[in-house]
Design a protein around this motif. Structure first.
Motif, mmCIF file in Angstrom:
data_model
loop_
_atom_site.group_PDB
_atom_site.id
_atom_site.type_symbol
_atom_site.label_atom_id
_atom_site.label_comp_id
_atom_site.label_asym_id
_atom_site.label_seq_id
_atom_site.Cartn_x
_atom_site.Cartn_y
_atom_site.Cartn_z
ATOM 1 N N THR A 124 -0.067 12.062 -7.345
ATOM 2 C CA THR A 124 0.817 11.223 -8.556
ATOM 3 C C THR A 124 0.293 9.553 -8.690
ATOM 4 N N SER A 125 0.324 8.901 -9.483
ATOM 5 C CA SER A 125 -0.258 7.798 -9.710
ATOM 6 C C SER A 125 0.285 5.978 -8.953
ATOM 7 N N GLY A 126 -0.690 5.304 -8.988
ATOM 8 C CA GLY A 126 0.077 4.443 -8.338
ATOM 9 C C GLY A 126 1.935 3.527 -8.612
ATOM 10 N N GLY A 127 1.510 3.623 -9.336
ATOM 11 C CA GLY A 127 2.909 3.318 -10.542
ATOM 12 C C GLY A 127 4.107 4.097 -10.062
ATOM 13 N N GLU A 128 3.412 5.440 -9.947
ATOM 14 C CA GLU A 128 5.052 6.405 -8.979
ATOM 15 C C GLU A 128 4.714 6.885 -8.295
ATOM 16 N N GLN A 129 3.683 6.365 -7.015
ATOM 17 C CA GLN A 129 3.650 6.106 -5.305
ATOM 18 C C GLN A 129 4.808 5.108 -5.584
ATOM 19 N N GLY A 164 0.499 -1.021 -0.159
ATOM 20 C CA GLY A 164 -0.156 -0.302 -0.089
ATOM 21 C C GLY A 164 0.771 0.960 -0.070
ATOM 22 N N ARG A 165 2.244 1.201 -0.791
ATOM 23 C CA ARG A 165 3.271 2.596 -0.416
ATOM 24 C C ARG A 165 3.147 3.069 1.234
ATOM 25 N N GLN A 166 1.952 3.521 1.463
ATOM 26 C CA GLN A 166 1.996 4.414 2.683
ATOM 27 C C GLN A 166 2.762 5.719 2.735
ATOM 28 N N LEU A 167 2.840 5.752 1.588
ATOM 29 C CA LEU A 167 3.429 7.668 1.628
ATOM 30 C C LEU A 167 2.949 8.726 2.571
ATOM 31 N N PHE A 168 3.335 9.871 2.671
ATOM 32 C CA PHE A 168 2.908 11.032 3.377
ATOM 33 C C PHE A 168 2.272 11.860 1.832
ATOM 34 N N GLN A 169 0.874 11.613 2.157
ATOM 35 C CA GLN A 169 0.284 11.920 0.519
ATOM 36 C C GLN A 169 0.185 13.639 0.828
ATOM 37 N N SER A 170 0.963 14.402 1.509
ATOM 38 C CA SER A 170 0.005 15.962 1.957
ATOM 39 C C SER A 170 1.860 16.558 1.853
ATOM 40 N N LEU A 171 2.828 15.597 1.732
ATOM 41 C CA LEU A 171 4.400 15.984 1.522
ATOM 42 C C LEU A 171 4.579 15.896 -0.276
#
Length: 230
Positions: A131-136, A84-91
């Protein structure tokens, strides 16, 4: 490098792992396979100190990981690209890469990460949610590399990605292997795994049920696929 023996554990009072064995040597690529719910992510969480330990041992670089907090395990050199990548979406993309960066001589830098995924260089100031799923997934891999890991763990490395992006991710993993980075890869593509993995483990109901070299996985791929689809 990483040695997991007779691992058992769970979430609170619920047991999910019963007898897991797993070993990764320096510079090796090891595949971890199994149907959904068989214990792959739970094994990774146990390695990262996020699962209740019941029995067995987990050693990394000569140290026991049992009872060690997750941030200390990361500092020892275990990098994680979580499901699920778990990026910091607001950053921004740049901020996601910098937030966990651990500088060291000859280690991973922003430019080195961008050399792996040049397209990220065009979106450094873009929020991650744009960003897209692949980019994430590329951001998540780059972010983990910025911690300068000795072992990189990828949970569902190419799940849900477009074919061209999947191909790029596999090429990147091959490149990291040639550079000597140890990898633990969870993925459902046995054909791709057999091309890159030095060794493979299959989990069934929280137990290691099959193990073999990459060559054995390629030779027995149809049998292993049946184990994953029953």
């Amino acid at each position: 490098m990483l040695d997991v023996k007779s691992l058992a554990g769970g979430y609170g009072a619920i047991d999910v792992l019963f007898d897991v064995d797993l070993r990764i040597e320096q510079g090796q690529v090891v595949a971890l396979c199994g149907r959904n719910g068989m214990g792959k992510t739970s094994t990774i969480r146990a390695i990262m100190g996020a699962l209740t330990h019941r029995a067995g041992t987990i050693h990394f670089a000569g140290q026991t990981l049992v009872g060690m907090p997750s941030h200390q395990i990361a500092r020892l050199g275990v990098g994680l690209v979580p499901e699920g990548r778990q990026l910091f979406q607001s950053l921004s993309v740049r901020e996601n890469l910098e937030v966990l960066a651990r500088g060291s001589s000859g280690g991973w830098t922003m430019q080195r990460a961008l050399d792996l995924f040049p397209q990220l260089g065009k979106m450094l100031e873009r929020p991650a949610w744009q960003t897209s799923g692949g980019e994430q997934q590329m951001i998540a891999i780059s972010r983990a590399l910025m911690t300068n890991p000795k072992l990189l763990i990828l949970d569902e490395a190419t799940e849900g990605l477009a074919p061209l992006v999947r191909h790029q991710i596999w090429q990147t993993l091959h490149r990291l292997k040639t550079e000597g980075l140890a990898l633990l890869v969870v993925d459902k593509n046995l054909r791709a795994l057999s091309r890159i993995a030095d060794f493979c483990y299959v989990l069934e109901r929280g137990r290691t049920s099959w193990r073999g070299t990459g060559e054995q996985l390629a030779a027995e791929r149809e049998n292993v696929e049946r184990m994953l689809t029953v």
